[in-house]
Motif scaffolding. Structure first.
Motif, PDB file in Angstrom:
ATOM      1  N   LEU A   1     -14.774 -21.274  40.720  1.00  0.00           N
ATOM      2  CA  LEU A   1     -16.057 -20.175  40.166  1.00  0.00           C
ATOM      3  C   LEU A   1     -17.424 -20.422  39.687  1.00  0.00           C
ATOM      4  N   ILE A   2     -18.309 -19.891  39.825  1.00  0.00           N
ATOM      5  CA  ILE A   2     -19.484 -20.006  39.698  1.00  0.00           C
ATOM      6  C   ILE A   2     -20.056 -18.911  38.312  1.00  0.00           C
ATOM      7  N   GLU A   3     -20.172 -20.184  37.339  1.00  0.00           N
ATOM      8  CA  GLU A   3     -20.140 -19.365  36.129  1.00  0.00           C
ATOM      9  C   GLU A   3     -21.849 -18.872  35.927  1.00  0.00           C
ATOM     10  N   ILE A   4     -21.647 -18.324  35.405  1.00  0.00           N
ATOM     11  CA  ILE A   4     -23.258 -17.502  34.583  1.00  0.00           C
ATOM     12  C   ILE A   4     -23.149 -16.544  34.115  1.00  0.00           C
ATOM     13  N   GLY A   5     -24.154 -17.973  32.699  1.00  0.00           N
ATOM     14  CA  GLY A   5     -24.037 -17.828  31.281  1.00  0.00           C
ATOM     15  C   GLY A   5     -24.196 -16.369  31.023  1.00  0.00           C
ATOM     16  N   ASP A   6     -23.602 -16.335  29.254  1.00  0.00           N
ATOM     17  CA  ASP A   6     -23.564 -14.392  28.514  1.00  0.00           C
ATOM     18  C   ASP A   6     -24.988 -13.808  28.969  1.00  0.00           C
ATOM     19  N   ASP A   7     -26.572 -14.752  28.427  1.00  0.00           N
ATOM     20  CA  ASP A   7     -27.604 -13.628  28.608  1.00  0.00           C
ATOM     21  C   ASP A   7     -28.629 -13.973  29.273  1.00  0.00           C
ATOM     22  N   VAL A   8     -28.091 -14.799  30.608  1.00  0.00           N
ATOM     23  CA  VAL A   8     -28.807 -14.327  32.062  1.00  0.00           C
ATOM     24  C   VAL A   8     -28.794 -13.463  32.523  1.00  0.00           C
ATOM     25  N   THR A   9     -29.688 -13.216  33.075  1.00  0.00           N
ATOM     26  CA  THR A   9     -29.518 -11.890  33.745  1.00  0.00           C
ATOM     27  C   THR A   9     -30.275 -11.790  35.558  1.00  0.00           C
ATOM     28  N   ALA A  10     -30.370 -12.813  35.594  1.00  0.00           N
ATOM     29  CA  ALA A  10     -31.182 -13.065  37.087  1.00  0.00           C
ATOM     30  C   ALA A  10     -30.409 -14.523  37.770  1.00  0.00           C
ATOM     31  N   VAL A  11     -29.893 -15.005  38.782  1.00  0.00           N
ATOM     32  CA  VAL A  11     -30.500 -16.026  38.843  1.00  0.00           C
ATOM     33  C   VAL A  11     -30.493 -16.281  40.818  1.00  0.00           C
ATOM     34  N   THR A  12     -31.500 -16.599  40.911  1.00  0.00           N
ATOM     35  CA  THR A  12     -33.016 -16.981  42.269  1.00  0.00           C
ATOM     36  C   THR A  12     -32.282 -18.285  42.891  1.00  0.00           C
TER      37      THR A  12
END
Length: 423
Positions: free
Chosen positions: A397-408
């Motif tokens: 699983l790739i985890e993206i934090g609660d308050d992150v809105t964008a990944v580049t």
């Protein structure tokens, strides 16, 4: 059954963050009662009920770590080579006939007891023999290649702590102490069923507009991998009365009831209604994607029976994600284990992604080596919560934090291996 307080999962927030949920589980869910001794051969994966102390030193005596020659370091010259007479030969399982005299050496093999007076072993690869005389090169340090009694663990030392899920290495350590069994908690008993008029059993005819039940088999395998015993209650249709009766009966003899499907706010999602008739629903949304509709509560049955309840989403990938991040810590806590948050490896993103703030997001993906040789995460071609291949064709699983809105591409994201969370 599980000892659950009246406010086991109570919290005012409509969507509970994972960081808030896990401490609640740890604080308010008590392990199941009941202990039993289990033979070492059957102990792997069980939860240790009591701490186990070492009964004896390990190793029990000073011994050689290599094949070579045992000697007294005090006999060695400060500079240059030293010549020592080889007076004896000691193999594993046998002791030297006499203490080692000054100026002498003993041929010794791995695991053999050190002769009295010897404190150092010269590896045979570094040794040179001149007839019955050992030529020792300079540079050997005191205690080299000697294993001291009790250096692994000393008598009375904590060998295995309570709450530990027993591993193969733990079993080896117990066996090395002469133990034949370990004290463990009884297994958690889980009742499991799927819901939905559209779900049918694999192996039966598939009507139009129906799908085979994958979730129950997924959740059964995940639950048993954590050491629980599972009662498979099959598939129930979208009928609140029938669901309530099934939930009430499932509390008897079970510590936890798990369902999948029917927990969102749709008109045909009856699990929530059924749970509220039988017990109490304390959490019905967790700030996680996929899988926001996760119901948690307590069921009350006949004769005072009580059981924890978790209702998972109907989409397979969502059911998987919510199981490993929500049910797993609950189940381990019930089992008496001390669940640890999964280790999240920081890696470089090889993709772009946008998300809403305020919830933890898990994409199914894999690691690959980038052009510079550094690991980077890539996502599966299908992101939908119903795509089972997004689980079979990925590594974690790739985890993206609660308050992150964008990944580049190039950003740091978390990666959790499936091996970390499925057993």
């Amino acid at each position: 059954m599980a000892k659950l307080g009246d406010d086991t999962f109570s919290i005012g927030a409509p969507a509970l963050r994972l960081d808030d949920l896990e401490p609640l589980i740890a604080a308010r869910v008590a392990p199941v009662a009941g202990f039993e001794p289990v033979a070492l051969r059957a102990a792997r994966g069980r939860v240790l009920a009591h701490a186990v102390a070492a009964l004896r030193d390990l190793p029990p005596f000073d011994n050689s770590a290599v094949d070579g020659f045992a000697l007294r370091h005090a006999d060695l010259a400060a500079v240059g080579e030293t010549r020592l007479a080889v007076v004896d030969r000691v193999t594993a399982g046998h002791a030297a006939a006499r203490p080692l005299a000054p100026g002498a050496a003993v041929r010794i093999f791995t695991g053999a007891p050190m002769p009295a007076g010897a404190d150092t072993v010269l590896m045979q690869e570094d040794a040179r023999l001149d007839g019955d005389v050992l030529v020792v090169p300079s540079g050997l340090k005191p205690g080299d290649n000697r294993r001291c009694a009790g250096e692994d663990i000393a008598v009375g030392g904590l060998m295995l702590p309570a709450g530990r899920r027993i591993t193969a290495a733990d079993i080896a350590l117990a066996a090395a102490q002469g133990l034949t069994a370990l004290p463990v908690r009884r297994r958690v008993s889980v009742a499991l069923f799927s819901t939905g008029d559209e779900i049918v059993e694999p192996g039966t005819a598939l009507p139009s507009s129906a799908i085979y039940d994958a979730n129950r088999y997924l959740l059964l395998a995940l639950t048993e991998a954590l050491g629980a015993t599972v009662t498979d209650l099959g598939i129930l249709g979208d009928d609140a009365d029938a669901l309530a009766d099934a939930l009430r009966q499932a509390t008897v003899g079970h510590d936890l009831v798990i369902t999948s499907g029917g927990v969102s706010t749709g008109e045909a999602d009856h699990v929530r209604t059924a749970v509220e008739r039988v017990g109490r629903l304390d959490v019905w949304r967790v700030a996680i994607k996929p899988g926001k509709p996760v119901a948690m509560g307590v069921l009350a049955g006949e004769e005072g029976a009580r059981a924890a309840f978790v209702g998972l989403p109907g989409n397979p990938a969502a059911a998987f994600v919510t199981f490993v991040r929500v049910v797993r810590p609950l189940l381990l806590r019930l089992a008496g284990a001390t669940p640890q948050p999964p280790r999240v490896l920081p890696v470089r993103a090889g993709f772009a992604h946008r998300k809403r703030p305020g919830r933890r997001e898990y994409l199914r993906g894999s690691l690959r080596l980038g052009a510079d040789g550094a690991p980077e995460a890539v996502v599966h071609r299908l992101e939908g919560a119903g795509a089972i291949t997004s689980l079979t064709e990925t590594d974690g699983l790739i985890e993206i934090g609660d308050d992150v809105t964008a990944v580049t591409p190039g950003d740091t994201v978390g990666f959790v291996s499936y091996a970390e969370i499925t057993g």
